[in-house]
Design a protein around this motif. Structure first.
Motif, PDB file in Angstrom:
ATOM      1  N   GLY A  95      -7.949   9.464   5.686  1.00 43.36           N
ATOM      2  CA  GLY A  95      -8.923  10.532   5.492  1.00 43.36           C
ATOM      3  C   GLY A  95     -10.352  10.046   5.658  1.00 43.36           C
ATOM      4  N   VAL A  96     -10.619   8.851   5.127  1.00 43.19           N
ATOM      5  CA  VAL A  96     -11.979   8.291   5.281  1.00 43.19           C
ATOM      6  C   VAL A  96     -12.278   8.055   6.762  1.00 43.19           C
ATOM      7  N   ILE A  97     -11.301   7.461   7.448  1.00 41.91           N
ATOM      8  CA  ILE A  97     -11.499   7.229   8.893  1.00 41.91           C
ATOM      9  C   ILE A  97     -11.693   8.550   9.618  1.00 41.91           C
ATOM     10  N   GLY A  98     -10.918   9.549   9.204  1.00 45.75           N
ATOM     11  CA  GLY A  98     -11.044  10.865   9.831  1.00 45.75           C
ATOM     12  C   GLY A  98     -12.431  11.445   9.662  1.00 45.75           C
ATOM     13  N   MET A 148       0.856  -1.190   0.000  1.00 43.33           N
ATOM     14  CA  MET A 148       0.000   0.000   0.000  1.00 43.33           C
ATOM     15  C   MET A 148       0.892   1.241   0.000  1.00 43.33           C
ATOM     16  N   SER A 149       0.647   2.090  -0.946  1.00 37.81           N
ATOM     17  CA  SER A 149       1.493   3.281  -1.067  1.00 37.81           C
ATOM     18  C   SER A 149       1.125   4.308  -0.011  1.00 37.81           C
ATOM     19  N   LEU A 150       1.993   5.272   0.126  1.00 40.88           N
ATOM     20  CA  LEU A 150       1.755   6.328   1.110  1.00 40.88           C
ATOM     21  C   LEU A 150       0.483   7.095   0.797  1.00 40.88           C
ATOM     22  N   ARG A 151       0.256   7.297  -0.479  1.00 37.24           N
ATOM     23  CA  ARG A 151      -0.922   8.063  -0.873  1.00 37.24           C
ATOM     24  C   ARG A 151      -2.203   7.291  -0.527  1.00 37.24           C
ATOM     25  N   THR A 152      -2.181   5.977  -0.775  1.00 33.32           N
ATOM     26  CA  THR A 152      -3.376   5.184  -0.460  1.00 33.32           C
ATOM     27  C   THR A 152      -3.647   5.174   1.052  1.00 33.32           C
ATOM     28  N   THR A 153      -2.573   5.044   1.809  1.00 28.06           N
ATOM     29  CA  THR A 153      -2.716   5.064   3.263  1.00 28.06           C
ATOM     30  C   THR A 153      -3.328   6.381   3.741  1.00 28.06           C
ATOM     31  N   ALA A 154      -2.881   7.459   3.157  1.00 27.76           N
ATOM     32  CA  ALA A 154      -3.412   8.770   3.545  1.00 27.76           C
ATOM     33  C   ALA A 154      -4.888   8.878   3.187  1.00 27.76           C
ATOM     34  N   LEU A 155      -5.247   8.310   2.048  1.00 25.37           N
ATOM     35  CA  LEU A 155      -6.659   8.371   1.659  1.00 25.37           C
ATOM     36  C   LEU A 155      -7.523   7.567   2.639  1.00 25.37           C
ATOM     37  N   VAL A 156      -7.034   6.388   3.047  1.00 26.56           N
ATOM     38  CA  VAL A 156      -7.777   5.586   4.028  1.00 26.56           C
ATOM     39  C   VAL A 156      -7.896   6.349   5.346  1.00 26.56           C
ATOM     40  N   ILE A 179     -12.921  14.694  17.866  1.00 25.64           N
ATOM     41  CA  ILE A 179     -13.137  15.709  16.828  1.00 25.64           C
ATOM     42  C   ILE A 179     -11.797  16.175  16.253  1.00 25.64           C
ATOM     43  N   TRP A 180     -10.833  16.396  17.142  1.00 26.15           N
ATOM     44  CA  TRP A 180      -9.531  16.877  16.666  1.00 26.15           C
ATOM     45  C   TRP A 180      -8.821  15.830  15.813  1.00 26.15           C
ATOM     46  N   TRP A 181      -8.848  14.606  16.272  1.00 27.62           N
ATOM     47  CA  TRP A 181      -8.224  13.543  15.483  1.00 27.62           C
ATOM     48  C   TRP A 181      -8.964  13.358  14.151  1.00 27.62           C
ATOM     49  N   GLY A 182     -10.252  13.410  14.199  1.00 27.15           N
ATOM     50  CA  GLY A 182     -11.027  13.288  12.958  1.00 27.15           C
ATOM     51  C   GLY A 182     -10.687  14.406  11.997  1.00 27.15           C
ATOM     52  N   ALA A 183     -10.573  15.619  12.523  1.00 24.35           N
ATOM     53  CA  ALA A 183     -10.235  16.751  11.658  1.00 24.35           C
ATOM     54  C   ALA A 183      -8.834  16.585  11.065  1.00 24.35           C
ATOM     55  N   PHE A 184      -7.888  16.111  11.895  1.00 22.96           N
ATOM     56  CA  PHE A 184      -6.520  15.936  11.411  1.00 22.96           C
ATOM     57  C   PHE A 184      -6.450  14.884  10.309  1.00 22.96           C
ATOM     58  N   LEU A 185      -7.076  13.740  10.562  1.00 24.19           N
ATOM     59  CA  LEU A 185      -7.034  12.669   9.550  1.00 24.19           C
ATOM     60  C   LEU A 185      -7.790  13.073   8.299  1.00 24.19           C
ATOM     61  N   THR A 186      -8.867  13.814   8.482  1.00 24.27           N
ATOM     62  CA  THR A 186      -9.597  14.288   7.310  1.00 24.27           C
ATOM     63  C   THR A 186      -8.713  15.210   6.475  1.00 24.27           C
ATOM     64  N   ALA A 187      -7.963  16.053   7.167  1.00 21.14           N
ATOM     65  CA  ALA A 187      -7.059  16.956   6.447  1.00 21.14           C
ATOM     66  C   ALA A 187      -5.990  16.166   5.687  1.00 21.14           C
ATOM     67  N   VAL A 188      -5.470  15.141   6.328  1.00 21.62           N
ATOM     68  CA  VAL A 188      -4.476  14.291   5.651  1.00 21.62           C
ATOM     69  C   VAL A 188      -5.079  13.658   4.401  1.00 21.62           C
TER      70      VAL A 188
END
Lengths: 303, 327
Positions: A11-14, A1-9, A213-222
């Protein structure tokens, strides 16, 4: 899994965490609640166990007229309640309601009758026109007056200890009731009380909502960043960067050759460099001169 | 379809999360915490009872009317006060027994049942009289504590230590088996001692007290006077064991409050008896050769605990003439 795919996942969790956090924030339950119960008797009883259960909470009772609360030893309160109808507050089935239990008198009341005593002496002459009956209005007033008897004053009050009074509503801090004693709350004129309540402060496990909320916002931003980068081709810029780095590396190697007088070139040729020393100071031990082996710099000329 | 499932999953997860936010309703407290003061009366309550009693007594004393003794004074105390008012109405009549308003000790019951008692000991009103022991009784939860009797302390006597308001004194039955012998047996023996006189073998079972000494002295005097007139003196002592009250002491003993009725009959031959002028208001009938005196007494007897090396002894007693009759 590439870095970009991981970030997208991530983001969904976020997004999910952020949504859950915001929903929890909007639905955050209040810490202060009031449990209540309707009553229809002139006497409400909180026994020692319920008082201990209430802790520092406030016990309230509402009704018409003067409300009096008194405490007594449990055995004394029980004996007094055996002659009175009462509602006993028995528990807290939910945060919003109190459970009550009806207490019926188990013995006929021995309290003195509030009606005026009749004279034992007979009138020497009968009245000429004896009234056959009292008027209905007068009778109703007398009945109302008879009903409006002070419940507490009708019998001995020697066993009551602490007391509180209120008009329309009476609120008592449960911890003000001496431990082990029963709290009896009565409507002074005998009219039914309307309800009783217990103000409570409960524990709400909401410390996780804000971090969520903060973690969700951070992961969403990622995830958003990853998503944005997915639509931008960075390979040309990356190639330019790599080329610039390679060029810079080559420039560093040529400079050593073009500057024969520099310390770097002299050291590479094996020349001895004098040690700097200060006057009036003992000579410092001489460190062995470093000698670079020839194979450490395969690209250099040997001296 | 996938979107719907995702939304549902989020909703379920959210609901589950929110359900766990609020703590469960606390478990009920199933046992009551112990009371810090378990006595039937605390100091403010007993003070109020005493004050109301003394106020009622004072009002009745001022009016000389025993009918005013209704709420806080009853039983033998009301009877005795009524007698005292009768005597006080006579010329140079004796004033009613003075009951000091300040108390040096108050003993409360710790009983869960009725009747219950409250006892107080007054300060000494003067050097001529000893402190007064007052007895209140509450018959039921609905009844007021009523002053039922009093007795002056025996000179030199000491009341035992009593439990405080943290527990209150035990309210014992006359037949309680926690004491050996039982209060009933002790009071029965004491009444028998009063009947038999100072030569009784029972005298060794009790500590000395001036109450019986005065009773025996009066009996001896009256017996001699009757014999001088070819007459006869007889008396009868009856202890009201049913109307007695027992409070446990701190040493495991008891204080027993017992009413006594003493009836004495004085008869002379071929003569007419006379009585002191101060007793005339109580006379029923016209005296001839016989006069009968009726006394309503109260004694307070201390029964020592099992570890106390002492004899049962009367610590307070009151001897009050309530009736004089011609037969």
């Amino acid at each position: 899994m590439s870095l970009r795919t991981t970030a997208l996942v991530a983001g969904v969790i976020g997004v999910l965490l952020l949504a859950a956090g915001l929903i929890a924030e909007s639905q955050r339950p209040p810490r202060d609640v009031t449990a209540s119960a309707s009553v229809d008797t002139a006497v409400v009883v909180y026994e020692a166990e319920m008082i201990a259960f209430a802790g520092d909470s406030r016990i309230g009772v509402s009704g018409d007229g003067v409300i009096v609360a008194v405490t007594a030893r449990p055995v004394d309160a029980e004996a007094w309640l055996a002659e009175h109808s009462a509602a006993r507050v028995s528990g807290l089935p939910s945060w919003e309601s109190l459970s009550t239990e009806a207490l019926d008198p188990v013995a006929p009341s021995t309290s003195p009758s509030p009606s005026p005593s009749t004279s034992a002496s007979a009138s020497p002459e009968p009245e000429e026109e004896p009234s056959p009956s009292a008027s209905p209005s007068a009778g109703a007033e007398e009945a109302a007056a008879a009903d409006a008897v002070d419940i507490l004053a009708a019998t001995s009050q020697d066993h009551w200890r602490a007391d509180w009074r209120g008009e329309g509503r009476l609120s008592i801090k449960a911890s003000d009731v001496p431990p082990g004693e029963t709290l009896v709350i009565v409507s002074e004129d005998g009219s039914p009380l309307t309800d009783t309540d217990l103000a409570l402060t409960r524990d709400v496990d909401d410390g996780w909502i804000t971090p969520l909320i903060w973690w969700g916002a951070f992961l969403t931003a990622v995830g958003v960043v990853a998503l944005v980068l997915r639509f931008i081709d960075l390979r040309p810029a990356q190639a330019r960067g790599e080329e610039w780095m390679a060029k810079r590396q080559r420039a560093g190697d040529d400079e050593a050759d073009r500057s024969p007088g520099t310390r770097r070139s002299r050291r590479a040729k094996g020349e001895h460099l004098p040690d700097a020393s200060l006057e009036d100071e003992p000579p410092s031990p001489t460190a062995p001169s470093p000698t670079a082996p020839a194979d450490d710099h395969p690209g250099e000329e040997r001296p | 379809m996938r979107r719907l499932m995702t939304t549902g999953a989020v909703a379920v997860a959210g609901a589950a999360v929110l359900t766990g936010c609020v703590a469960e309703v606390p478990a009920p407290v199933t046992s009551a915490p112990p009371m810090t003061e378990a006595a039937a009366l605390l100091e403010p309550q007993s003070t109020q009872i005493i004050d109301e009693t003394l106020a009622e007594l004072a009002a009745a004393d001022r009016a000389g009317d025993a009918d005013l003794l209704s709420a806080r004074v009853g039983g033998d105390a009301k009877t005795l006060r009524e007698i005292e008012y009768t005597l006080a109405e006579a010329e140079d009549g004796a004033e009613p027994v003075a009951i000091p308003s300040t108390m040096q000790a108050v003993y409360v019951s710790g009983a869960d049942i009725w009747p219950r008692t409250l006892v107080s000991v007054t300060e000494q009103a003067s050097e001529d009289v000893t402190p007064v022991v007052l007895l209140w009784v509450q018959d039921s939860i609905d009844a007021e504590y009523q002053l039922r009797g009093w007795a002056h302390m025996i000179p030199g006597a000491t009341l035992p230590a009593m439990p405080g308001t943290s527990s209150g004194a035990a309210q014992l039955e006359m037949t309680t088996d926690t004491l050996d012998p039982t209060p009933e047996a002790v009071l029965t023996d004491y009444a028998e001692l009063l009947r038999q006189g100072e030569g009784s073998d029972l005298a060794a079972s009790f500590g000395a007290d001036s109450y019986r000494e005065r009773l025996f002295a009066a009996r001896e005097t009256l017996t001699e006077a009757a014999e001088d007139s070819d007459g006869e003196y007889r008396d009868a002592v009856s202890a009201d064991l049913v109307g007695s009250y027992v409070m446990g002491t701190a040493d495991g003993g008891a204080l027993v409050f017992t009413p006594l009725t003493i009836t004495s009959s004085f008869t002379v031959e071929d003569a007419t008896v006379s009585i002191p002028d101060e007793d005339e208001p109580l006379l029923e009938g016209e005296l001839d050769d016989t006069v009968t005196h009726e006394y309503l007494d109260m004694i307070v007897m201390y029964l020592p605990g099992p570890d106390v090396d002492a004899l049962p002894a009367v610590v307070a007693a009151e001897h009050t003439l309530i009736n004089v009759s011609d037969s």
